[in-house]
Design a protein around this motif. Structure first.
Motif, PDB file in Angstrom:
ATOM      1  N   SER A   1       6.066  12.041  -6.009  1.00  0.00           N
ATOM      2  CA  SER A   1       6.485  10.926  -6.851  1.00  0.00           C
ATOM      3  C   SER A   1       6.402   9.628  -6.048  1.00  0.00           C
ATOM      4  CB  SER A   1       7.903  11.141  -7.366  1.00  0.00           C
ATOM      5  OG  SER A   1       8.803  11.196  -6.280  1.00  0.00           O
ATOM      6  N   VAL A   2       6.303   8.505  -6.765  1.00  0.00           N
ATOM      7  CA  VAL A   2       6.190   7.198  -6.127  1.00  0.00           C
ATOM      8  C   VAL A   2       6.790   6.146  -7.055  1.00  0.00           C
ATOM      9  CG1 VAL A   2       3.880   6.752  -7.090  1.00  0.00           C
ATOM     10  CG2 VAL A   2       4.576   5.635  -4.943  1.00  0.00           C
ATOM     11  N   ALA A   3       7.306   5.077  -6.448  1.00  0.00           N
ATOM     12  CA  ALA A   3       7.880   3.991  -7.241  1.00  0.00           C
ATOM     13  C   ALA A   3       7.393   2.657  -6.708  1.00  0.00           C
ATOM     14  CB  ALA A   3       9.407   4.043  -7.201  1.00  0.00           C
ATOM     15  N   PHE A   4       7.135   1.745  -7.616  1.00  0.00           N
ATOM     16  CA  PHE A   4       6.702   0.393  -7.275  1.00  0.00           C
ATOM     17  C   PHE A   4       7.745  -0.591  -7.807  1.00  0.00           C
ATOM     18  CE2 PHE A   4       3.007   2.599  -6.383  1.00  0.00           C
ATOM     19  CZ  PHE A   4       2.397   3.125  -7.503  1.00  0.00           C
TER      20      PHE A   4
ATOM     21  N   ALA B   1       2.420  12.568  -9.368  1.00  0.00           N
ATOM     22  CA  ALA B   1       1.165  11.817  -9.305  1.00  0.00           C
ATOM     23  C   ALA B   1      -0.038  12.747  -9.364  1.00  0.00           C
ATOM     24  CB  ALA B   1       1.117  10.988  -8.026  1.00  0.00           C
ATOM     25  N   LYS B   2      -1.110  12.223  -9.967  1.00  0.00           N
ATOM     26  CA  LYS B   2      -2.383  12.920 -10.004  1.00  0.00           C
ATOM     27  C   LYS B   2      -3.426  12.096  -9.267  1.00  0.00           C
ATOM     28  CE  LYS B   2      -1.833  15.338 -14.417  1.00  0.00           C
ATOM     29  NZ  LYS B   2      -2.443  15.599 -15.741  1.00  0.00           N
ATOM     30  N   LEU B   3      -4.534  12.731  -8.897  1.00  0.00           N
ATOM     31  CA  LEU B   3      -5.590  12.022  -8.173  1.00  0.00           C
ATOM     32  C   LEU B   3      -6.073  10.804  -8.953  1.00  0.00           C
ATOM     33  CD1 LEU B   3      -7.745  15.035  -6.899  1.00  0.00           C
ATOM     34  CD2 LEU B   3      -6.048  13.727  -5.618  1.00  0.00           C
ATOM     35  N   GLU B   4      -6.150  10.928 -10.287  1.00  0.00           N
ATOM     36  CA  GLU B   4      -6.681   9.837 -11.107  1.00  0.00           C
ATOM     37  C   GLU B   4      -5.720   8.648 -11.231  1.00  0.00           C
ATOM     38  OE1 GLU B   4      -6.329  13.034 -12.170  1.00  0.00           O
ATOM     39  OE2 GLU B   4      -5.614  13.099 -14.255  1.00  0.00           O
TER      40      GLU B   4
ATOM     41  N   TYR C   1       0.852  -1.191   0.000  1.00  0.00           N
ATOM     42  CA  TYR C   1       0.000   0.000   0.000  1.00  0.00           C
ATOM     43  C   TYR C   1       0.888   1.242   0.000  1.00  0.00           C
ATOM     44  CZ  TYR C   1      -3.318  -3.438   1.807  1.00  0.00           C
ATOM     45  OH  TYR C   1      -4.096  -4.562   1.988  1.00  0.00           O
ATOM     46  N   LYS C   2       0.362   2.310  -0.602  1.00  0.00           N
ATOM     47  CA  LYS C   2       1.090   3.579  -0.594  1.00  0.00           C
ATOM     48  C   LYS C   2       0.078   4.703  -0.675  1.00  0.00           C
ATOM     49  CE  LYS C   2       5.146   5.694  -0.807  1.00  0.00           C
ATOM     50  NZ  LYS C   2       6.229   5.491   0.178  1.00  0.00           N
ATOM     51  N   ILE C   3       0.243   5.681   0.209  1.00  0.00           N
ATOM     52  CA  ILE C   3      -0.599   6.880   0.165  1.00  0.00           C
ATOM     53  C   ILE C   3       0.325   8.057  -0.025  1.00  0.00           C
ATOM     54  CG2 ILE C   3      -2.251   8.334   1.401  1.00  0.00           C
ATOM     55  CD1 ILE C   3      -3.070   5.860   3.006  1.00  0.00           C
ATOM     56  N   ILE C   4       0.066   8.870  -1.044  1.00  0.00           N
ATOM     57  CA  ILE C   4       0.885  10.047  -1.304  1.00  0.00           C
ATOM     58  C   ILE C   4      -0.024  11.226  -1.639  1.00  0.00           C
ATOM     59  CG2 ILE C   4       2.857   8.719  -2.133  1.00  0.00           C
ATOM     60  CD1 ILE C   4       2.051   9.514  -4.992  1.00  0.00           C
ATOM     61  N   GLU C   5       0.561  12.400  -1.570  1.00  0.00           N
ATOM     62  CA  GLU C   5      -0.185  13.589  -1.979  1.00  0.00           C
ATOM     63  C   GLU C   5       0.033  13.823  -3.464  1.00  0.00           C
ATOM     64  OE1 GLU C   5      -0.038  15.997   2.279  1.00  0.00           O
ATOM     65  OE2 GLU C   5       1.028  16.786   0.534  1.00  0.00           O
TER      66      GLU C   5
END
Lengths: 114, 113
Positions: A18-21, A82-85, A10-14
């Protein structure tokens, strides 16, 4: 046989962060896929790798998404910004040599963008 | 653009009932149609269909493909609560070396005791 490993779970960001998987496929599987599954939808292919080369990235939003598969094994998928969508489950799958040999999905990473 | 449409989108039945899930598709250079079961996160493989009219069976589940009418059905007989899940239909098209799948939205099946 170990399955397809993905992290984080799981990941929660604003938004705008940026995020990486990360994905570790089944040993010996040459083909690796990243899918995006938005709530209530079926998975949508983002990118397919054959060894460390890209076979299909026609549906990858390249202005913000990037993916790599160094050495033809592990893969990372990055979103920046990142965007909300982009809130979705990101599924990784691997195959010995394409769909005809069957492929195995990982448990996915659930991303929430707030 | 390849397209997969599943119906119904949701279905609630009682344990012991028989259900039929539908999948229609429009795809250029069709190669195969696949059914998956998704309970939590990872879809698990059920069937791969490539030829028309040949039924594939696995226990209480069966599936058949009609390549002329461009659809497939998934049947589940004597349903159990453990069959509750989202059932995904996907098609594979011949596109050179690319063989990623196009999925439908899924049928959310709920089996009530």
């Amino acid at each position: 046989e170990a399955g397809v490993a993905q992290s984080p779970r799981y990941k929660i960001i604003e938004k705008r962060q940026s995020v990486a998987f990360w994905c570790n496929p089944i040993s010996g599987h040459a083909t690796l896929y990243w899918y995006q599954q938005i709530l209530g939808q079926g998975p949508k292919l983002l990118i397919q790798f054959q060894n460390n080369g890209v076979v299909d990235d026609s549906q990858l939003p390249k202005d913000r998404f990037s993916a790599e598969r160094l050495k033809g094994v592990d893969s990372t998928l990055k979103i920046q910004p990142a965007k909300l969508e982009d809130s979705a489950v990101y599924l990784c799958a691997s195959s010995l040599a394409g769909v005809v040999y069957g492929y195995t999905f990982g448990s996915g990473t659930r991303l929430t963008v707030v | 653009e390849d397209k997969v449409v599943q119906s119904p989108l949701s279905l609630v039945v009682h344990e012991g009932d028989t259900v039929t899930l539908n999948c229609s598709y429009e795809v250029t250079n069709f190669r195969s149609l696949l059914w998956y079961k998704q309970e939590k996160k990872a879809p698990t493989f059920l069937f791969m269909l490539t030829s028309s009219g040949i039924e594939k069976k696995s226990g209480r589940l069966s599936s058949i493909l009609d390549k002329k009418e461009l659809f497939s059905i998934l049947n589940i007989t004597a349903t159990q609560t453990g069959d509750s899940a989202v059932y995904l239909c996907a098609v594979e098209a011949i596109r050179g070396g690319a063989d990623g799948l196009t999925f439908g939205k899924g049928t959310h099946l709920i089996i009530q005791p």
